[in-house]
Design an enzyme around this catalytic site. Structure first.
Site: not given
Length: 736
Positions: A309-311
């Site tokens: 995901g966006s990490t």
């Protein structure tokens, strides 16, 4: 008197018998002297048997000398996390031919049932077995503590006794269980590692058996002046971990509370020292108690790959900064980004936030911003090089068994771009920790490890010693600082606000990833995501790096995926910083100066001002303004006066008079709640994401106390017309 003559046959027989005895006598004497001289006789197989050695076997006894398995300590060396302790196995003699045997089966079973984890019926069944001299009581009768032994001894039950042994004790129960692992007794009665570090370090932890040889009399008693020979046993080596017991307890307790409240499918939390790569705590759920070995899931999520995901955007931004192609003030059109093979929408249902800066795009976790950085600014080949520089394409080599392998999917345009915002490719949490150390540690990427050293407990010789190891330098110190500054604003003014801890400057990035079901596509439904956050503190010079991921928590509106993650992260980070004596007051001051951002403004009090004038000024400052009411003066506003607002944020202004319902399609939950508060409505919100349907029609009259029904949905990517049949494109998920 007439004399009788002797029978000549008798005389002859007596002579022969006499001669035979004489021969046997001399043969015996000869054999005696022969054996005395040779010290040997012939055995049954015709081979000579050494009588001296045979005698020694008869009066010489030996016994095995056991030693403890090595102890596993935390990094202080004061807290034993795994150790050997004396234990006892319960046994019962049943044979009536033995003086001490079980006499009253019913009484014995009744008394033991109060101490053992067995029913009276089960115990009675064992004690009633026929034809056996002795019985034991299975797992429930093994590894009894000294306290249990003493309780049973006080019962004074005939025939009940104990066999001394050792057991492996994990004093903190479900504590770093996937790190420590557990042991089990093998066929030779030796504790052998089966999981975790107990297995990984088995050759170091195993003790060396000794042997004592001594002489006895004919009754088996040891002779006081015999020739004793002792080969001493040797304890296993002691292991010192990088795990800090206090910080690990913070992790365990926070995860237990999240487990009880949100009941996720799985969770993981990792705390690292970014300057060294030392893992200070690592927790996983589901977990188990190594004392009971009640394990159901052997997977350690911390070293298992999944779509992050966006990490992942942290490293995309860092790569762009390092290459000199990132301009935080440069503006781009958010919403959607078309590439060959599909269209990438921003996570607010593809509506975006208009023309915004890249810095704001990072704060809002814009997928379009990352797509532009990967395709237009960096280029596919350069970005792929940075994936290797951050070591996302190989294992970290952490000293834990079972580390999974990542998978970089980098075929078509959409696959390459989606990797930049954490979709498609799979990465392990420990890889993200390693990569993030470069951001926190001035560009130096530190290899993670959990074993500090292995020491001989007797000689104190160090058998193995780990020193911090630089795994690479993917970015410069200047890039690392600039990246941290941007991540600080994500927490103060962006999607990371739930992770802002009062008194400390936190820098970090959120992540929400959909979960692949293979050919079935991605899971749907409220909460069916992996929610995560990677954060570091203090932002200007991080001493701690924390990653938390929660998989499919049970959420009920208005609960958000950030709720369980923040409950773990904030608790662990704050308690750990305080435990490390980092002064919150000093860091609060630093955090404010460090987190200062020219795109963040304090909204003034517009009460009594002309609505047209205020609306015009706010729009000139790039705010999204919604007016509730007609002309006249401002009477209420949201956000409240003196609140910090971001460039492009929605501001609601209300005037006196009738209010018409605005079109809230595409609004975020935050914006909807601003409307609810300002108009004092009764909300009935369904779903999560962004508004797709509204109960009060656009333009309809709305007044205080009305019920507002709104249906929210998370966005999904839309393929181009020419590629709608492309299954890979059509099922590409989007994260925040």
């Amino acid at each position: 008197m007439k004399e009788t003559n002797k029978n000549p046959h008798i005389n002859r027989g007596a002579g022969i018998l006499m001669a035979l005895f004489v021969l046997l006598f001399f043969a015996f004497i000869g054999r005696f002297f022969y054996i005395e001289w040779t010290q040997a006789v012939s055995g049954e197989d015709g081979e000579k048997v050494d009588l001296t050695e045979l005698g020694k076997e008869k009066w010489t006894k030996s016994k095995i000398l056991h030693a403890d398995r090595g102890t596993i300590y935390d990094r202080t060396g004061d807290k034993a996390l795994a150790m050997d302790i004396p234990s006892f196995t319960l046994r019962a003699i049943l044979s009536e031919g033995y003086e001490e045997h079980v006499e009253d089966v019913d009484k014995t079973a009744s008394e033991l049932a109060n101490i053992l984890d067995m029913s009276e019926k089960e115990i009675k069944e064992r004690l009633s077995r026929e034809g056996l001299f002795q019985v034991e009581f299975g797992a429930e009768g093994k590894d009894l503590s000294l306290t249990q032994k003493e309780k049973i001894e006080k019962l004074d039950l005939p025939g009940i006794g104990f066999i001394p042994s050792k057991t492996r004790l994990y004093p903190n129960d479900e504590f770093a269980s996937h790190v420590l692992g557990f042991t089990n007794e093998n066929d030779d009665g030796v504790q052998e590692g089966l999981l975790g570090l107990e297995k990984q370090l088995n050759k170091y932890l195993l003790p060396q058996e000794g042997k004592e040889t001594y002489q006895t009399d004919r009754k088996g008693y040891k002779l006081p002046y015999g020739n004793d020979n002792i080969s001493p046993s040797k304890r296993g080596n002691d292991v010192y971990l990088t795990i800090d017991e206090k910080i690990q307890l913070f992790v365990e307790r926070a995860m237990d509370q999240a487990q009880e409240k949100y009941n996720p499918e799985r969770m993981t939390a990792i705390v690292a020292d970014p300057d060294t790569g030392k893992i200070l705590a690592l927790g996983t759920r589901p977990t188990f108690d190594p004392n009971k070995k009640n394990i159901k899931d052997y997977t350690n999520m911390a070293i298992s790959p999944y779509e992050p995901g966006s990490t992942m955007k942290v490293f995309t931004v860092a790569a762009a900064i390092e290459e000199g192609v990132y301009n935080g003030d440069e503006r781009y059109q958010s919403g959607r980004y078309a590439v060959p093979g599909g269209t990438v929408p921003d996570h607010n249902y593809g509506k975006g936030w208009g023309m915004i800066s890249f810095d704001e795009g990072v704060r809002k976790s814009s997928n379009v911003a990352m797509s532009i950085l990967v395709k237009e600014k960096l280029g596919y080949d350069t970005y792929r090089d940075y994936l290797s520089k951050f070591a996302f394409d190989k294992k970290t080599g952490i000293d834990l068994p079972g580390e999974g392998s990542s998978r970089i999917i980098y075929g078509g345009d959409l696959e390459r771009i989606s990797t930049g915002f954490g979709q498609g490719s799979t990465i392990t949490p420990i890889q993200q920790i390693q990569a993030a150390t470069a951001v926190a540690n001035g560009g130096k990427m530190m290899k993670p490890y959990v074993i500090e050293k292995i020491v001989d407990p007797d000689s104190k010789d160090v058998k193995l010693n780990h020193e911090p190891e630089v795994a690479g330098e993917p970015i410069s110190s200047e890039t690392a600082k600039q990246t941290r500054d941007i991540l600080r604003t994500v927490v103060t003014d962006g999607t990371g606000t739930p992770y802002d801890i009062e008194g400390y400057s936190i820098a970090g990035k959120t992540g929400t990833a959909q979960i692949s079901q293979g050919a079935k596509g991605y899971m749907s439904g409220y909460g069916n995501n992996i929610f995560s956050f990677i954060g570091m503190a203090p932002a200007e010079d991080p001493e701690l790096l924390v990653y938390v991921a929660v998989d499919r928590p049970d959420l009920e509106y208005p609960e958000l995926g950030s709720d369980p993650v923040a409950s773990i992260f904030n608790t662990v980070m704050k308690n750990s910083l305080q435990y490390l004596n980092i002064d919150p007051l000093q860091e609060e001051t630093k955090g404010k100066s460090e987190g200062a951002n020219e795109n963040v403004k304090k909204i003034e009090d517009f009460s009594g001002q002309d609505i047209k004038k205020v609306e015009k000024e706010l729009k000139e400052d790039d705010f999204n303004v919604t007016v509730l009411g007609g002309s006249g003066e401002v009477v209420k506003q949201s956000p409240h006066p003196e609140s910090e607002v971001l460039e492009g944020e929605r501001i609601l202004l209300r005037t006196n008079g009738d209010v018409s319902m605005p079109d809230i399609t595409g609004w975020s939950l935050t914006d909807v709640m601003k409307l609810v508060e300002l108009m004092e409505l009764k909300p009935n919100i369904m779903g999560a994401g962004y508004v797709t349907k509204q109960g009060i029609a656009k333009g309809a009259s709305v007044k205080e106390g009305d019920y507002l029904v709104a249906e929210l949905k998370k966005p999904t990517p839309e393929p181009t017309d020419e590629n709608k049949e492309n299954e890979e494109t059509a099922e590409e998920p989007i994260t925040d």
